[in-house]
Design a protein around this motif. Structure first.
Motif, PDB file in Angstrom:
ATOM      1  N   ARG A 424      37.221  50.730  42.204  1.00 16.74           N
ATOM      2  CA  ARG A 424      36.816  49.408  42.722  1.00 16.74           C
ATOM      3  C   ARG A 424      37.657  49.223  43.815  1.00 16.74           C
ATOM      4  O   ARG A 424      37.314  48.584  45.120  1.00 16.74           O
ATOM      5  CB  ARG A 424      36.822  48.193  41.798  1.00 16.74           C
ATOM      6  N   LEU A 425      39.076  49.486  43.816  1.00 15.47           N
ATOM      7  CA  LEU A 425      39.773  49.351  45.024  1.00 15.47           C
ATOM      8  C   LEU A 425      39.549  50.538  46.009  1.00 15.47           C
ATOM      9  O   LEU A 425      39.613  50.107  47.196  1.00 15.47           O
ATOM     10  CB  LEU A 425      41.396  49.765  44.540  1.00 15.47           C
ATOM     11  N   ALA A 432      42.897  50.971  53.078  1.00 15.17           N
ATOM     12  CA  ALA A 432      44.088  51.160  52.660  1.00 15.17           C
ATOM     13  C   ALA A 432      44.120  51.968  51.301  1.00 15.17           C
ATOM     14  O   ALA A 432      42.911  51.543  50.648  1.00 15.17           O
ATOM     15  CB  ALA A 432      44.874  49.769  52.447  1.00 15.17           C
ATOM     16  N   PRO A 433      44.655  52.869  51.170  1.00 18.29           N
ATOM     17  CA  PRO A 433      44.504  53.650  49.987  1.00 18.29           C
ATOM     18  C   PRO A 433      44.874  53.225  48.623  1.00 18.29           C
ATOM     19  O   PRO A 433      45.601  51.906  48.686  1.00 18.29           O
ATOM     20  CB  PRO A 433      45.920  54.798  50.049  1.00 18.29           C
ATOM     21  N   ALA A 434      44.012  53.286  47.555  1.00 24.57           N
ATOM     22  CA  ALA A 434      44.189  52.282  46.381  1.00 24.57           C
ATOM     23  C   ALA A 434      45.612  52.294  45.973  1.00 24.57           C
ATOM     24  O   ALA A 434      45.842  51.230  45.376  1.00 24.57           O
ATOM     25  CB  ALA A 434      42.985  52.970  45.409  1.00 24.57           C
ATOM     26  N   PHE A 451      41.148  42.787  47.640  1.00 32.69           N
ATOM     27  CA  PHE A 451      41.506  43.238  46.247  1.00 32.69           C
ATOM     28  C   PHE A 451      41.103  42.410  45.212  1.00 32.69           C
ATOM     29  O   PHE A 451      41.066  42.685  43.942  1.00 32.69           O
ATOM     30  CB  PHE A 451      43.010  43.145  46.673  1.00 32.69           C
ATOM     31  N   SER A 452      41.082  41.016  45.558  1.00 30.73           N
ATOM     32  CA  SER A 452      40.438  39.807  44.629  1.00 30.73           C
ATOM     33  C   SER A 452      39.156  40.353  43.819  1.00 30.73           C
ATOM     34  O   SER A 452      38.954  40.351  42.879  1.00 30.73           O
ATOM     35  CB  SER A 452      40.429  38.594  45.089  1.00 30.73           C
ATOM     36  N   GLN A 457      35.601  42.280  39.771  1.00 29.16           N
ATOM     37  CA  GLN A 457      34.454  43.206  39.160  1.00 29.16           C
ATOM     38  C   GLN A 457      35.097  44.083  38.161  1.00 29.16           C
ATOM     39  O   GLN A 457      34.188  44.317  37.086  1.00 29.16           O
ATOM     40  CB  GLN A 457      34.255  44.348  40.150  1.00 29.16           C
ATOM     41  N   SER A 458      36.163  44.456  37.993  1.00 31.29           N
ATOM     42  CA  SER A 458      36.906  45.239  36.700  1.00 31.29           C
ATOM     43  C   SER A 458      36.991  44.201  35.397  1.00 31.29           C
ATOM     44  O   SER A 458      36.529  44.918  34.390  1.00 31.29           O
ATOM     45  CB  SER A 458      38.455  45.552  37.071  1.00 31.29           C
ATOM     46  N   ILE A 459      37.007  43.013  35.511  1.00 26.78           N
ATOM     47  CA  ILE A 459      36.957  42.246  34.372  1.00 26.78           C
ATOM     48  C   ILE A 459      35.608  42.267  33.760  1.00 26.78           C
ATOM     49  O   ILE A 459      35.490  41.881  32.446  1.00 26.78           O
ATOM     50  CB  ILE A 459      37.472  40.814  34.886  1.00 26.78           C
ATOM     51  N   LEU A 460      34.430  42.475  34.534  1.00 18.04           N
ATOM     52  CA  LEU A 460      33.096  42.396  33.938  1.00 18.04           C
ATOM     53  C   LEU A 460      33.090  43.512  33.002  1.00 18.04           C
ATOM     54  O   LEU A 460      32.092  43.286  31.923  1.00 18.04           O
ATOM     55  CB  LEU A 460      32.174  42.733  35.162  1.00 18.04           C
TER      56      LEU A 460
END
Length: 502
Positions: A424-425, A432-434, A451-452, A457-460
């Motif tokens: 996702r990053l 910018a590189p993750a 970034f937010s 999305q990751s928490i889903l």
């Protein structure tokens, strides 16, 4: 069941060390940005600081449960405690990330020796119909450790440095050793043979699967080296784990003693409970990482400040768990567990919706409180329902299986969230590189929104995962009434055991 005059002092003595090893599952999450800075490494390497611990913790659990049956849970616990405490000292003294990962692996091995013995002792010294309060304490310990770890980690990292999240284990380990030596009785041992083939298959399968998932983004889900690919590792790991299950079935059919006693899964609640606790392990390991990175990288909070946002969760969970523990002996655990899991899923979806560059920080206290309610209703009911019908002779094996599935979930959660965060990053921060975008330094303002979004999305992923766990928990069967334990004659106790297994 073993007759023990004072089971509660024995349990409290074991809980001290159990709390310590569970804290180390989550305490590192709040220190990750500082570890990356201090050891000059990247996000993927620092994720392995947690994954190495979880992997070394998960793989041996089945055999360490059996070793506890064979040589006594007290002896195995004390050996594991010594290994864990010395490895903690090594972690704090590590000068580079490679040494830290190696020390964490040894620490995980010590934890694997200790954990099954805690549940095995509960199963053997508390009768099933009075085990709810004991399992409530065990569950409260597990739940509180998940919450206290980041808070304690934040305070130690800010005040003394990241090394002290490991050094603090040394005095706690010494206290735990004295308490266990003094209060935990020596229980009857049972002879067992050991499934070496099963150990090798489970270890190889888990390593290939976890390495493939976690390192997938690093190798762009393509070639690792030569003919070895990421998907090849994942598929091979799944095939090896399938062979492991097949071998266990063959060994059991031949009258041997498999590492994973598949017969235990004939009990409905044991099967459902292991599925549920795997989802819980996945979720509680996965969700802190994106939130901590958001708090520190986007909002500029210190480790202590970000950890303090979890205080409502810790307080409410600690208050509820003993109360729930007293009720679960007399009611169907499905309603408690399903309610808790639904609350946890709702809290994570709520948190994901709040992750933005300008959200007032105080608003994160609200889903934190809901997570506290969730934890109070999850750990005790799930653990009690899963292990209630275990024969004392199978206590080590059953608790080993239960803790193994929980840790497998944690390992997969750690690997999956690492892969998803990187993915996702890369998608949300094309400028910018993750790796650079998540190094824990100063993040340019124009990257805050992306970034937010990536963290939200990751928490889903854990939010949806625990929702599946809630559905599974709805199928728990109501516990049977139990008689014939404790003061009954041996023949009557055997009849009670037979009834429990029917």
């Amino acid at each position: 069941m073993e007759n023990v005059a004072k089971p509660w002092p024995a349990l409290w003595s074991l809980v001290v060390g159990f709390f310590m090893i569970l804290i180390d599952t989550t305490i590192v999450s709040v220190a990750n940005p500082r570890i990356m800075e201090g050891l000059n490494t990247d996000i993927n390497a620092v994720i392995w600081v947690t994954s190495a611990y979880l992997l070394a913790y998960a793989v041996p659990l089945l055999i360490t449960g059996r070793l506890g049956d064979r040589f006594g849970p007290k002896n195995l616990y004390l050996i594991g405690l010594v290994v864990f405490t010395l490895a903690s000292l090594w972690c704090g003294l590590s000068g580079d990330v490679t040494m830290l990962i190696a020390a964490r692996a040894v620490q995980g091995l010590g934890a694997a020796m200790m954990t099954p013995q805690t549940m095995a002792v509960i199963t053997r010294i508390f009768p099933p119909d009075r085990r709810g309060a004991a399992m409530g304490l065990w569950g409260a310990t597990a739940g509180m450790a998940v919450l206290v770890g980041p808070i304690l980690g934040g305070v130690l990292v800010d005040s003394l440095g990241w090394e002290w999240i490991f050094f603090v284990n040394v005095p706690i380990g010494l206290v735990a050793f004295i308490l266990v030596t003094r209060f935990v009785p020596k229980l009857t041992t049972h002879s067992h043979t050991f499934d070496v083939v099963g150990v090798l298959l489970s270890a190889v399968g888990m390593f290939l699967l976890v390495f493939g998932i976690q390192e997938g983004q690093t190798y762009k889900w393509g070639t690792v080296s030569g003919v070895i690919s990421v998907w090849g590792l994942i598929i091979t790991g799944l095939v090896v784990l399938a062979l492991f299950v097949a071998w266990q079935w063959i060994l059991e059919r031949r009258g041997g003693e498999p590492l994973l006693p598949l017969g235990l899964f004939k009990d409905r609640n044991f099967s459902l409970g292991n599925t549920t606790i795997m989802v819980v392990g996945f979720t509680v390991t996965a969700f802190p990482l994106p939130t901590i990175f958001y708090y520190q990288t986007v909002r500029g909070l210190t480790p202590t400040q970000s950890a303090l946002l979890m205080i409502p969760m810790a307080v409410i969970s600690g208050a509820l768990a003993p109360f729930v523990g007293k009720l679960i002996d007399r009611a169907n655990p499905r309603w408690f567990a399903a309610f808790g899991l639904l609350c946890l899923s709702g809290a994570l979806f709520w948190t994901a919706s709040l992750l933005g560059p300008d959200t007032p920080i105080w608003m994160f206290l609200l889903p934190s409180a809901l997570q506290g309610v969730a934890n109070g209703f999850i750990w005790g009911p799930v653990s009690n329902a899963t292990t209630r019908n275990l024969d004392p002779r199978q206590a080590g094996a059953g608790s080993g299986v239960f803790n193994t599935t929980r840790q497998i979930g944690a390992v997969l959660g750690s690997a999956a969230i690492a892969a998803l965060i990187q993915s996702r990053l890369a998608a949300e921060l094309p400028a910018a590189p993750a790796g650079e975008a998540s190094m824990g330094g100063v993040l340019p303002d124009f990257l805050h929104a992306g970034f937010s979004t990536a963290m939200s999305q990751s928490i889903l992923l854990p939010a949806f995962a625990v929702l599946v766990g809630a559905i599974v928990a709805l199928f728990f069967a109501k516990p049977k009434s139990v008689s014939g334990w404790g003061g009954k004659a041996p023949a009557q106790a055997e009849e009670a055991n037979a009834e429990l297994q029917s």
